[in-house]
Design a protein around this motif. Structure first.
Motif, PDB file in Angstrom:
ATOM      1  N   TYR A 115      42.152  40.835  36.958  1.00  0.00           N
ATOM      2  CA  TYR A 115      41.327  39.846  37.673  1.00  0.00           C
ATOM      3  C   TYR A 115      40.939  38.717  36.726  1.00  0.00           C
ATOM      4  CZ  TYR A 115      37.381  38.040  40.470  1.00  0.00           C
ATOM      5  OH  TYR A 115      36.520  37.242  41.190  1.00  0.00           O
ATOM      6  N   ASN A 119      42.669  34.787  36.753  1.00  0.00           N
ATOM      7  CA  ASN A 119      41.815  33.639  37.055  1.00  0.00           C
ATOM      8  C   ASN A 119      41.657  32.709  35.862  1.00  0.00           C
ATOM      9  OD1 ASN A 119      40.750  33.852  39.897  1.00  0.00           O
ATOM     10  ND2 ASN A 119      40.278  35.903  39.167  1.00  0.00           N
ATOM     11  N   LEU A 122      44.945  30.642  35.589  1.00  0.00           N
ATOM     12  CA  LEU A 122      45.331  30.051  36.872  1.00  0.00           C
ATOM     13  C   LEU A 122      45.828  28.607  36.755  1.00  0.00           C
ATOM     14  CD1 LEU A 122      45.549  30.724  39.861  1.00  0.00           C
ATOM     15  CD2 LEU A 122      43.145  30.057  40.136  1.00  0.00           C
ATOM     16  N   PHE A 175      42.826  36.862  46.961  1.00  0.00           N
ATOM     17  CA  PHE A 175      43.435  35.813  46.139  1.00  0.00           C
ATOM     18  C   PHE A 175      44.508  35.067  46.932  1.00  0.00           C
ATOM     19  CE2 PHE A 175      46.347  34.037  43.061  1.00  0.00           C
ATOM     20  CZ  PHE A 175      45.523  33.573  42.046  1.00  0.00           C
TER      21      PHE A 175
END
Length: 270
Positions: A115, A119, A122, A175
């Motif tokens: 996670y 992120n 990204l 997501f």
């Protein structure tokens, strides 16, 4: 077309097999492992068996989220654009513990770490023309309890693993909805594959490790799956490969998903 691919947990098992498959196709591959020496040996091995020199790697202990942040910073500095991210790193039975706020190590490695990594990197994923993220889930999925998200002891390793994999699947669906231009799939690569994890946990296997690596490869690059975002692929459902199927019911409960994401953000950032 040459793609840049990052595969976590890829110094052995299906992660390594998948890396070799991509390397033989001429893609630029980055692997990841906990041990620096083993990582370097694996990089050299992949270069040798594939004839591809565009192989690099990153070292990080996923049970330590500060280490994950450090790795993500290196990735953002070294890789200008990432086409495919395969969140493969995972842990089941172990005597190791996490130093992250007393959380079970399976929850940290299997859910919090991917996670956080995803992120954080990204921006370079979004630079790809057709990015894909493949999250390694499992047939073992069980309700993520408030106690687990409060850092309390989970009953046993199997329950902790199952909760971590459902959390990963729920986040995958979230997501996919919030990043519609990134094709995101959660996949059970197959139960009891011939890998170190399965053999250490159960002392047996049902299928070859290539059953798992082959489907990861297909999901990551095949045109067949380019419009399959936000789904769960169950590789136990067929032979030689499975098909898209329902995940645990919690993965479709928007209230539970939102509560999970809100709590996850609070845990990681505070």
């Amino acid at each position: 077309m040459n793609k840049t691919i990052l595969i976590t947990g890829s110094t052995d098992g299906i992660g390594k097999l998948t890396a070799i498959q991509f390397a033989k196709d001429g893609h630029t591959i980055y692997i990841h492992g906990r041990n620096k020496e083993k990582l370097q040996r694996t990089i050299l091995e992949i270069k040798e068996v594939s004839g591809n020199k565009n192989i690099g790697g990153f070292t990080s202990d996923f049970s330590n989220l500060d280490d994950v942040k450090h790795m993500a910073k290196h990735i953002n500095n070294e890789i200008p654009k990432l086409d495919i991210l395969i969140n493969n790193a995972g842990i089941f039975k172990t005597t190791a513990t996490s130093n992250f706020k007393n959380f079970d190590i399976r929850l940290v490695v299997n859910y919090f770490a991917p996670y956080l990594l995803t992120n954080t990197i990204l921006p370079i994923i979004k630079k790809s023309e057709a990015p894909r993220i493949i999250n390694l889930s499992s047939a073992a999925q069980s309700h993520v309890t408030d106690e687990a998200l409060a850092g309390m002891d989970i009953q046993n390793s199997s329950e902790a693993y199952s909760q971590s994999k459902l959390a990963l699947t729920m986040w995958s669906f979230y997501f996919a909805k919030t990043n519609s231009k990134i094709m995101t799939i959660a996949v059970n690569p197959g139960s009891l594959l011939n890998t170190k994890m399965a053999n250490e946990a159960y002392g047996q296997h049902w299928s070859s490790a290539t059953k798992g690596s082959d489907i990861i490869y297909d999901l990551a690059v095949s045109e067949e799956y380019k419009n399959s975002t936000g789904k769960y692929f169950d590789n136990d459902k067929g032979n030689p490969k499975g098909f898209f199927a329902p995940a645990h019911p919690d993965a479709y409960d928007e209230n539970l998903i939102l509560a999970l994401i809100t709590k996850t953000e609070d845990i990681i950032n505070n």
